[in-house]
Design an enzyme around this catalytic site. Structure first.
Site, short mmCIF file in Angstrom:
data_model
loop_
_atom_site.label_atom_id
_atom_site.label_comp_id
_atom_site.label_asym_id
_atom_site.label_seq_id
_atom_site.Cartn_x
_atom_site.Cartn_y
_atom_site.Cartn_z
N ARG A 37 0.82 -1.22 0.00
CA ARG A 37 0.00 0.00 0.00
C ARG A 37 0.86 1.27 0.00
O ARG A 37 0.43 2.29 -0.53
CB ARG A 37 -0.96 -0.02 1.19
N LYS A 198 -20.89 -17.88 0.28
CA LYS A 198 -22.30 -17.67 0.60
C LYS A 198 -23.06 -16.82 -0.42
O LYS A 198 -22.55 -15.81 -0.88
CB LYS A 198 -22.41 -16.91 1.92
N GLY A 355 -10.95 -10.13 -1.37
CA GLY A 355 -9.80 -10.62 -0.59
C GLY A 355 -9.37 -12.02 -0.99
O GLY A 355 -8.20 -12.25 -1.32
N GLY A 378 -13.83 -4.07 0.57
CA GLY A 378 -15.21 -3.61 0.72
C GLY A 378 -15.63 -2.60 -0.33
O GLY A 378 -16.77 -2.64 -0.83
P1 ADP Z 1 -13.83 -12.86 -1.78
O1 ADP Z 1 -13.07 -12.65 -0.48
O2 ADP Z 1 -12.92 -12.91 -2.95
O3 ADP Z 1 -14.97 -11.88 -1.94
P2 ADP Z 1 -15.48 -14.91 -0.57
O4 ADP Z 1 -15.00 -14.50 0.79
O5 ADP Z 1 -16.89 -14.65 -0.92
O6 ADP Z 1 -14.50 -14.33 -1.70
O7 ADP Z 1 -15.33 -16.50 -0.73
C1 ADP Z 1 -14.13 -17.18 -0.52
C2 ADP Z 1 -14.36 -18.46 0.24
O8 ADP Z 1 -15.32 -19.29 -0.39
C3 ADP Z 1 -13.09 -19.27 0.30
O9 ADP Z 1 -12.66 -19.37 1.65
C4 ADP Z 1 -13.48 -20.64 -0.25
O10 ADP Z 1 -12.93 -21.73 0.47
C5 ADP Z 1 -14.99 -20.62 -0.08
N1 ADP Z 1 -15.63 -21.59 -0.97
C6 ADP Z 1 -15.52 -21.70 -2.29
N2 ADP Z 1 -16.19 -22.77 -2.77
C7 ADP Z 1 -16.76 -23.37 -1.69
C8 ADP Z 1 -17.58 -24.54 -1.51
N3 ADP Z 1 -17.95 -25.29 -2.55
N4 ADP Z 1 -17.96 -24.85 -0.25
C9 ADP Z 1 -17.57 -24.08 0.79
N5 ADP Z 1 -16.81 -22.97 0.69
C10 ADP Z 1 -16.40 -22.61 -0.54
MG MG Z 2 -13.51 -13.23 1.53
#
Ligand code: ADP
Ligand code: MG
Length: 397
Positions: A37, A198, A355, A378
């Site tokens: 950063r 989710k 992230g 965010g």
């Molecule tokens: P980002 O931080 O890029 O926005 P998220 O936090 O929404 O992404 O999602 C990342 C998480 O989703 C990871 O920790 C990954 O392990 C989990 N994930 C991906 N596929 C699955 C799955 N089929 N079941 C459970 N968790 C999952």
């Molecule tokens: Mg995440």
């Protein structure tokens, strides 16, 4: 998207530029442990100092909640920043008031000062007008180079921008231009990939994207909820059964907006969510009750790669599987490498953020080949949700 840029700022010599940066850096034992950063702020700082401006850097660190917390001082940033800039960086123990004024006014043209943590004052997060006036008293112009803080209406990102001539810094400009190229006015067809764990955390994002994209691939844990909503058995998978109707709403909304949805065609399952757990490829409806869906299957990935081949722009948030635990990183890695190769060949504008997404692209070894990778967290997600970003709106006009 219109916003004022640094090249519109004239006669900078001897003028005081108040520059909002993101120095919320990882620290270990009182030392900066990752200077990414700091490096991101260098182009703007140099651009200003080369033109003789006096640069006063404003930043927050951690969450002191409006009072002085010594362990949350920005002082440890002074030494690594001056090493990167190759010049001394002055320090002020407060970001407003007599000491800050003396420090900034005392700079030589081309000099740089860092001011103490903005969040030691409650007025910062309250977007307080009086506090913003105290900040504005330190500058002749305001430059915002902290896109990652632009989703918050705080005194240093919003109120102060209305009190001084305000411009986007070079990192902010680059980020806004990349995001605009991905979603604001993209080259079509534009495809999205949304994964992650989710549906519930990404509802607004999905609803916004299906109105803007030509195609959207859904993966990760959230795809399980969509499969369940379509009547497929998902065994012991992570699944938000209570969101089945919401998932069907999103499918209908996509249909009304001519956004082609890509749900998994096949999946990779295991009985345990653990690194190296024995994995099997299954068709939809072939999942046993003890099995969990942990990744997208090979046919799904092959179709996604073809869809990328036939797109001009890709916007990606969320891994396709549990990429932290090989072999369940396979779909994410293969899709990431394909997107990166297309981007490198000039055939796809590939923009990603989030992230875990950024971590996954690094894991695949291709983050550097994407057109743009946002580390704004965010702010990036709120932008993908179609929300107004107060710190960006304040630079418009
Ligand atoms: P980002 O931080 O890029 O926005 P998220 O936090 O929404 O992404 O999602 C990342 C998480 O989703 C990871 O920790 C990954 O392990 C989990 N994930 C991906 N596929 C699955 C799955 N089929 N079941 C459970 N968790 C999952
Ligand atoms: Mg995440």
């Amino acid at each position: 998207m219109r916003f004022r840029t640094l090249d519109q700022a004239r006669d900078l010599s001897g003028r005081r530029a108040l520059v909002r940066v993101d120095f919320n850096v990882p620290m270990a034992e009182g030392r900066v442990s990752d200077d990414t950063r700091l490096r991101a702020a260098l182009p703007t700082i140099r651009w200003l100092t080369e033109r003789g401006a006096k640069v006063a850097l404003l930043a927050h660190f951690d969450r002191p909640k409006g009072k002085r917390v010594d362990s949350m001082s920005l002082k440890p940033v002074v030494a690594p920043l001056s090493a990167l800039l190759g010049r001394p960086v002055a320090w002020s123990d407060d970001c407003v008031g007599p000491e800050a004024e003396a420090t900034v006014n005392g700079l030589e043209p081309g000099g740089v000062a860092l001011l103490e943590n903005l969040r030691f004052h409650a007025g910062e997060e309250a977007n307080d007008e009086g506090f913003a006036r105290q900040l504005a008293a330190l500058g002749d112009l305001y430059v915002d180079d902290a896109f990652s803080a632009a989703h918050r209406a705080h005194a240093s990102t919003e109120a102060v921008a209305h009190l001084l001539p305000a411009y986007a810094g070079l990192s902010m400009q680059r980020e806004l231009e990349a995001l605009d190229a991905a979603l604001g006015s993209p080259k079509r067809p534009v495809i999205g990939i949304v994964g992650g764990s989710k549906v519930s955390t990404k509802l607004d994002l999905l609803k916004n994207l299906v109105t803007k994209l030509d195609k959207l691939a859904i993966g990760g844990g959230m795809a399980n909820t969509f499969l369940y909503a379509q009547g497929h058995d998902v065994g012991a998978s992570y699944c938000e059964t209570e969101l089945a109707e919401t998932a069907r709403d999103i499918i209908r909304l996509a249909g009304r907006n001519n956004c082609k949805l890509f749900l998994p065609l096949d999946i990779v399952v295991a009985e345990k969510m653990a690194p190296g757990a024995p994995a099997r490829v299954r068709g939809l409806g072939e999942v046993d009750e003890h099995e969990r869906i942990l990744d997208a299957g090979p046919e799904t990935v092959a179709r996604l790669k073809r869809a990328m081949d036939n797109s001009a722009t890709l916007i990606w948030n969320g891994p396709l599987g549990v990429f932290e635990m090989p072999p369940f990183d396979a779909a994410t890695v293969e899709a990431a490498r394909h997107a990166a190769a297309l981007a490198k060949a000039g055939r796809l504008i590939a923009v990603a953020g989030g992230g875990d997404t950024v971590a996954a692209l690094h894991h695949a070894g291709v983050a550097g080949d994407f057109t743009f990778v946002s580390t704004a967290g965010g702010a990036f997600l709120e932008w993908m949700e179609g929300k107004a970003l107060p710190g960006v709106d304040a630079l418009k006009g």
